[in-house]
Scaffold this motif. Sequence first.
Motif, PDB file in Angstrom:
ATOM      1  N   GLN A   1      54.220  23.453  34.767  1.00  0.00           N
ATOM      2  CA  GLN A   1      55.198  22.893  33.843  1.00  0.00           C
ATOM      3  C   GLN A   1      55.878  21.685  34.463  1.00  0.00           C
ATOM      4  N   SER A   2      56.435  20.864  33.614  1.00  0.00           N
ATOM      5  CA  SER A   2      57.206  19.721  34.100  1.00  0.00           C
ATOM      6  C   SER A   2      58.549  20.220  34.617  1.00  0.00           C
ATOM      7  N   ARG A   3      59.233  19.406  35.379  1.00  0.00           N
ATOM      8  CA  ARG A   3      60.555  19.779  35.889  1.00  0.00           C
ATOM      9  C   ARG A   3      61.523  20.057  34.741  1.00  0.00           C
ATOM     10  N   LYS A   4      61.433  19.278  33.696  1.00  0.00           N
ATOM     11  CA  LYS A   4      62.322  19.486  32.554  1.00  0.00           C
ATOM     12  C   LYS A   4      62.036  20.829  31.885  1.00  0.00           C
ATOM     13  N   ALA A   5      60.771  21.174  31.719  1.00  0.00           N
ATOM     14  CA  ALA A   5      60.421  22.449  31.094  1.00  0.00           C
ATOM     15  C   ALA A   5      60.887  23.619  31.947  1.00  0.00           C
ATOM     16  N   GLU A   6      60.738  23.511  33.266  1.00  0.00           N
ATOM     17  CA  GLU A   6      61.202  24.580  34.158  1.00  0.00           C
ATOM     18  C   GLU A   6      62.717  24.717  34.086  1.00  0.00           C
ATOM     19  N   ALA A   7      63.424  23.576  34.102  1.00  0.00           N
ATOM     20  CA  ALA A   7      64.885  23.604  34.028  1.00  0.00           C
ATOM     21  C   ALA A   7      65.350  24.184  32.693  1.00  0.00           C
ATOM     22  N   ASP A   8      64.678  23.822  31.616  1.00  0.00           N
ATOM     23  CA  ASP A   8      65.035  24.372  30.304  1.00  0.00           C
ATOM     24  C   ASP A   8      64.826  25.882  30.258  1.00  0.00           C
ATOM     25  N   ALA A   9      63.762  26.364  30.899  1.00  0.00           N
ATOM     26  CA  ALA A   9      63.506  27.807  30.944  1.00  0.00           C
ATOM     27  C   ALA A   9      64.616  28.525  31.710  1.00  0.00           C
ATOM     28  N   VAL A  10      65.078  27.931  32.806  1.00  0.00           N
ATOM     29  CA  VAL A  10      66.168  28.538  33.572  1.00  0.00           C
ATOM     30  C   VAL A  10      67.453  28.527  32.753  1.00  0.00           C
ATOM     31  N   ARG A  11      67.719  27.437  32.048  1.00  0.00           N
ATOM     32  CA  ARG A  11      68.916  27.375  31.208  1.00  0.00           C
ATOM     33  C   ARG A  11      68.867  28.442  30.103  1.00  0.00           C
ATOM     34  N   GLU A  12      67.699  28.617  29.516  1.00  0.00           N
ATOM     35  CA  GLU A  12      67.547  29.626  28.469  1.00  0.00           C
ATOM     36  C   GLU A  12      67.798  31.027  29.030  1.00  0.00           C
ATOM     37  N   TRP A  13      67.273  31.279  30.224  1.00  0.00           N
ATOM     38  CA  TRP A  13      67.490  32.568  30.873  1.00  0.00           C
ATOM     39  C   TRP A  13      68.958  32.751  31.236  1.00  0.00           C
ATOM     40  N   ALA A  14      69.617  31.666  31.637  1.00  0.00           N
ATOM     41  CA  ALA A  14      71.023  31.737  32.044  1.00  0.00           C
ATOM     42  C   ALA A  14      71.912  32.232  30.914  1.00  0.00           C
ATOM     43  N   TRP A  15      71.569  31.912  29.681  1.00  0.00           N
ATOM     44  CA  TRP A  15      72.388  32.338  28.556  1.00  0.00           C
ATOM     45  C   TRP A  15      72.499  33.854  28.451  1.00  0.00           C
ATOM     46  N   THR A  16      71.551  34.592  29.034  1.00  0.00           N
ATOM     47  CA  THR A  16      71.649  36.052  28.995  1.00  0.00           C
ATOM     48  C   THR A  16      72.803  36.560  29.857  1.00  0.00           C
ATOM     49  N   PHE A  17      73.321  35.712  30.748  1.00  0.00           N
ATOM     50  CA  PHE A  17      74.423  36.095  31.627  1.00  0.00           C
ATOM     51  C   PHE A  17      75.752  35.482  31.207  1.00  0.00           C
ATOM     52  N   ALA A  18      75.776  34.759  30.105  1.00  0.00           N
ATOM     53  CA  ALA A  18      76.974  34.024  29.696  1.00  0.00           C
ATOM     54  C   ALA A  18      78.177  34.945  29.486  1.00  0.00           C
ATOM     55  N   ARG A  19      77.967  36.128  28.951  1.00  0.00           N
ATOM     56  CA  ARG A  19      79.086  37.026  28.672  1.00  0.00           C
ATOM     57  C   ARG A  19      79.401  37.944  29.843  1.00  0.00           C
TER      58      ARG A  19
ATOM     59  N   ASP B   1      78.389  37.635  33.362  1.00  0.00           N
ATOM     60  CA  ASP B   1      78.609  37.071  34.695  1.00  0.00           C
ATOM     61  C   ASP B   1      78.683  35.552  34.590  1.00  0.00           C
ATOM     62  N   ARG B   2      79.859  35.075  34.266  1.00  0.00           N
ATOM     63  CA  ARG B   2      80.037  33.645  33.991  1.00  0.00           C
ATOM     64  C   ARG B   2      79.741  32.781  35.228  1.00  0.00           C
ATOM     65  N   SER B   3      80.078  33.242  36.415  1.00  0.00           N
ATOM     66  CA  SER B   3      79.832  32.421  37.612  1.00  0.00           C
ATOM     67  C   SER B   3      78.331  32.295  37.887  1.00  0.00           C
ATOM     68  N   PHE B   4      77.564  33.360  37.666  1.00  0.00           N
ATOM     69  CA  PHE B   4      76.115  33.278  37.846  1.00  0.00           C
ATOM     70  C   PHE B   4      75.509  32.358  36.790  1.00  0.00           C
ATOM     71  N   PHE B   5      76.024  32.445  35.573  1.00  0.00           N
ATOM     72  CA  PHE B   5      75.613  31.555  34.496  1.00  0.00           C
ATOM     73  C   PHE B   5      75.819  30.091  34.915  1.00  0.00           C
ATOM     74  N   ASP B   6      76.998  29.787  35.447  1.00  0.00           N
ATOM     75  CA  ASP B   6      77.295  28.420  35.893  1.00  0.00           C
ATOM     76  C   ASP B   6      76.381  27.993  37.033  1.00  0.00           C
ATOM     77  N   ASP B   7      76.127  28.902  37.968  1.00  0.00           N
ATOM     78  CA  ASP B   7      75.242  28.593  39.092  1.00  0.00           C
ATOM     79  C   ASP B   7      73.821  28.290  38.619  1.00  0.00           C
ATOM     80  N   LEU B   8      73.329  29.058  37.653  1.00  0.00           N
ATOM     81  CA  LEU B   8      71.980  28.814  37.132  1.00  0.00           C
ATOM     82  C   LEU B   8      71.891  27.461  36.436  1.00  0.00           C
ATOM     83  N   PHE B   9      72.906  27.111  35.661  1.00  0.00           N
ATOM     84  CA  PHE B   9      72.904  25.806  35.005  1.00  0.00           C
ATOM     85  C   PHE B   9      72.941  24.679  36.027  1.00  0.00           C
ATOM     86  N   ALA B  10      73.747  24.840  37.081  1.00  0.00           N
ATOM     87  CA  ALA B  10      73.816  23.815  38.122  1.00  0.00           C
ATOM     88  C   ALA B  10      72.481  23.692  38.851  1.00  0.00           C
TER      89      ALA B  10
END
Length: 85
Positions: free
Chosen positions: A46-64, A66-75
């Motif tokens: 995958q391209s870097r953008k596709a990999e990053a988008d996949a991580v962002r999508e996965w991060a949303w499962t932690f939004a409610r 574990d907010r700090s882990f959510f923020d770390d994944l987005f960063a």
Amino acid sequence: MSTILANGLAVDAPGSSPATRSLSHVLAFGLRLLTGWNAAAPAAPQSRKAEADAVREWAWTFARTDRSFFDDLFAAADRHERLQG
């Protein structure tokens, strides 16, 4: 399964009989069937953008939960996407 030591000798691991190996393969197959888990690699890298988008999508499962882990994944996704390779 055997282990090769530094002196070149092979030592059988405990429980490495053919029956044990067969049972472990059957149990692993059953676990894959029950969970739907598949260890196949992706067809194409995958391209870097596709990999990053996949991580962002996965991060949303932690939004409610574990907010700090959510923020770390987005960063981490942002850093990964911007990394010059």
